[in-house]
Enzyme design. Structure first.
Site, short mmCIF file in Angstrom:
data_model
loop_
_atom_site.label_atom_id
_atom_site.label_comp_id
_atom_site.label_asym_id
_atom_site.label_seq_id
_atom_site.Cartn_x
_atom_site.Cartn_y
_atom_site.Cartn_z
N CYS A 123 0.56 -1.18 0.34
CA CYS A 123 0.14 -0.34 0.03
C CYS A 123 0.93 1.38 0.26
CB CYS A 123 -1.42 0.42 0.72
SG CYS A 123 -2.07 -1.51 0.97
N CYS A 173 -14.34 -0.31 7.12
CA CYS A 173 -12.95 -0.60 5.92
C CYS A 173 -13.21 0.06 4.77
CB CYS A 173 -13.22 -2.18 5.89
SG CYS A 173 -13.34 -3.30 7.06
#
Lengths: 380, 140
Positions: free
Chosen positions: A80, A198
């Site tokens: 990420c 999320c």
């Protein structure tokens, strides 16, 4: 040594792009960054392209699509933090004196690669017993509640805040405000985290053009923002198990960045942090030293992290609201910082912001606290 | 509670399975500074010594934290509980939790390693993996 300046920024809408791929999105972001910088693209000397699941040489495909094939180019993978790492590599090329004008792109077409919960690489021992990324963060949330007394309702205020910010961001994946009740009633993913806790599976890309002092003087026209620090670390192996509610990796990377930028955390006006999950935002801002350990849920309750608060966190909507196209995320954070610092952030503009911080963290490997972490500081 | 399992370990480098159905999680111990690691390492993260022993970890530890996973990959049937258990050697290892209702799981519980059927190999033969179960049964 020269400073590094972000002179042009571009970003696609984040969301689902079934008619496009990672190359299309990256090319669109790159062209927008070139137009924003107002430069002839032929002055770009090298390129760094961050992506995770898009396969080999996606960067070369992007450059070929916009007529820039032939440049020195590295594809960058750091989970990420891939896009943020691409920016760091670009900044190093400038600082080393190798280049004066470099482009960093981050892109991901995640909806065609994944649905549902992301998991660590299948070779990882924790993936082999059923670890999912939401599950790992959920365990950290469980422990944070035990250690600090955070309530489920307090945790829900983070997605409420970030989706309210995203509703003001025309490029965000989600444009709808939600309530605490919406968070608590959304589908359970990994207790205590629900769907609204999320970040979504998102397609998108972003690009920045960075320049040396010399090039910025010639081309920036007063629109450059100084990249005062671009720090990168990887997680170390725990010699003994440590608290999972504090992040030594984030802390250490931030210290590198503060030292390079010559500032302390108290001088940061706002931050984009890696809120892949609601609890992640808590762990990030405390690890960055922006809020005291064990204090952030209460600060959010008091509105301190709102766009008009004392220290706005994730004014773009963050990963939860704006979306999380892995490779695109770290570059998009810097795009947001530049737009805020130039006063071009529209309905979500933070008044008078001079110093912005972007934080990314990515990847999971057994026995280390985190894989790759970046902290970038931009100063106007 | 557990039936005798003699199948192959699901990850032989990390879990030793003995013919009597018992076994241990495996790692490294630094001969120089005594630090323990899971999984095995080539060098000690504390002192960088490359003089490491293979070690079998204790089978009893304490639950550090947990979650109930309700969305996962197709390889795992949901819901299932996962947790990190701290072992006395100073390692924290993740595993699935069995033998408890989800709402009975509590931070700080003593847990024990349990070898159990866990997936299958490419030929479709069952493999042995591990789960954590409560170390003591409360009778109330």
């Amino acid at each position: 040594m020269t400073d590094v300046h972000v002179v042009g920024v571009g970003m696609t809408r984040f969301g689902k792009h079934p008619d496009k791929d990672a190359t299309d999105l990256g090319a669109a972001a790159l062209l927008e960054a070139v137009a924003d910088a107002g430069i002839d693209p032929r002055i770009i000397e090298s390129a760094y392209v961050g992506h995770v699941f898009q396969g080999m040489v996606t960067g070369q495909r992007i450059l070929a699509q916009v007529g820039l094939a032939g440049l020195p180019l590295s594809n960058v993978e750091n989970a990420c933090s891939s896009g943020a790492t691409a920016i760091r590599e670009a900044s190093l090329a400038i600082r080393a004196g190798e280049n004066d004008v470099v482009v960093a792109v981050g892109t991901e077409h995640l909806t065609s690669k994944f649905s549902g919960a992301l998991t660590p690489d299948p070779s990882d021992p924790e993936a082999a017993v059923g670890a999912t990324m939401p599950g790992v963060y959920a365990m950290r949330a469980t422990r944070y509640m035990e250690d600090h007394g955070m309530t489920r309702e307090q945790l829900a205020l983070i997605p409420v805040k970030n989706k309210a910010n995203a509703a003001r961001n025309p490029l965000a994946h989600f444009r709808k405000e939600i309530t605490v009740a919406d968070v608590l009633e959304s589908r359970p993913i990994a207790d205590p985290l629900n769907l609204h806790d999320c970040s979504p599976v998102t397609d998108g890309a972003a690009a920045v053009i960075v320049m040396s002092d010399r090039a910025a003087k010639k081309y920036a026209n007063g629109r450059g923002v100084r990249l005062a620090a671009s720090a990168l670390r990887s997680g170390s192996v725990d010699v003994t198990p440590t608290s999972m509610t504090f992040e030594p990796l984030t802390w250490a990377t931030a210290q590198d960045a503060y030292e390079r930028a010559g500032i302390g955390p108290d001088e940061v006006d706002f931050a984009e942090v890696h809120d892949c999950f609601s609890i992640a935002e808590v762990l990030r801002v405390e690890g960055l030293g922006l809020f005291e350990q064990g204090s952030y849920p209460w600060a959010v309750e008091r509105g301190e992290a709102d766009i008009n608060g004392r220290l706005p966190i994730n004014p773009s909507g963050g990963l939860i609201g704006k979306g999380h196209p892995l490779g695109g995320t770290g570059v998009a954070q810097v795009v947001e910082l530049v737009r805020q610092l130039r006063g071009e952030a529209g309905d979500r503009q933070i008044e008078g912001a001079k110093v912005g911080l972007a934080h990314c963290r990515g990847g999971k490997a057994v026995g280390i606290e985190g894989a790759a972490c970046t902290v970038q500081i931009l100063i106007r | 509670m557990t039936t005798t399992v003699i199948e192959e370990s699901f990850r032989p480098g990390e879990l030793e399975v003995r013919p009597d159905g018992t076994g241990n999680l495996l790692g490294s111990r630094c001969r120089s500074c005594g630090a323990h690691f899971f999984p095995t390492r080539e060098a000690c993260a504390g002192c960088l010594s490359q003089d490491l022993d293979a070690v079998k970890f204790s089978t009893e530890g304490v639950l550090y934290t947990y979650s109930v996973v309700r969305q996962s990959t197709p390889a795992f049937e949901v819901p299932y509980a996962i947790g990190y258990v701290d072992f006395p050697e100073g390692v924290r290892i993740m595993g699935q939790i069995a033998g408890l209702e989800f709402d009975e799981i509590t931070i700080g519980m003593p847990m024990t390693l349990s070898l159990e059927p866990f997936g299958e190999n490419e030929e479709g033969d069952p493999l042995t993996g591990y789960r954590f179960r409560p170390a003591e049964v409360t009778n109330d």
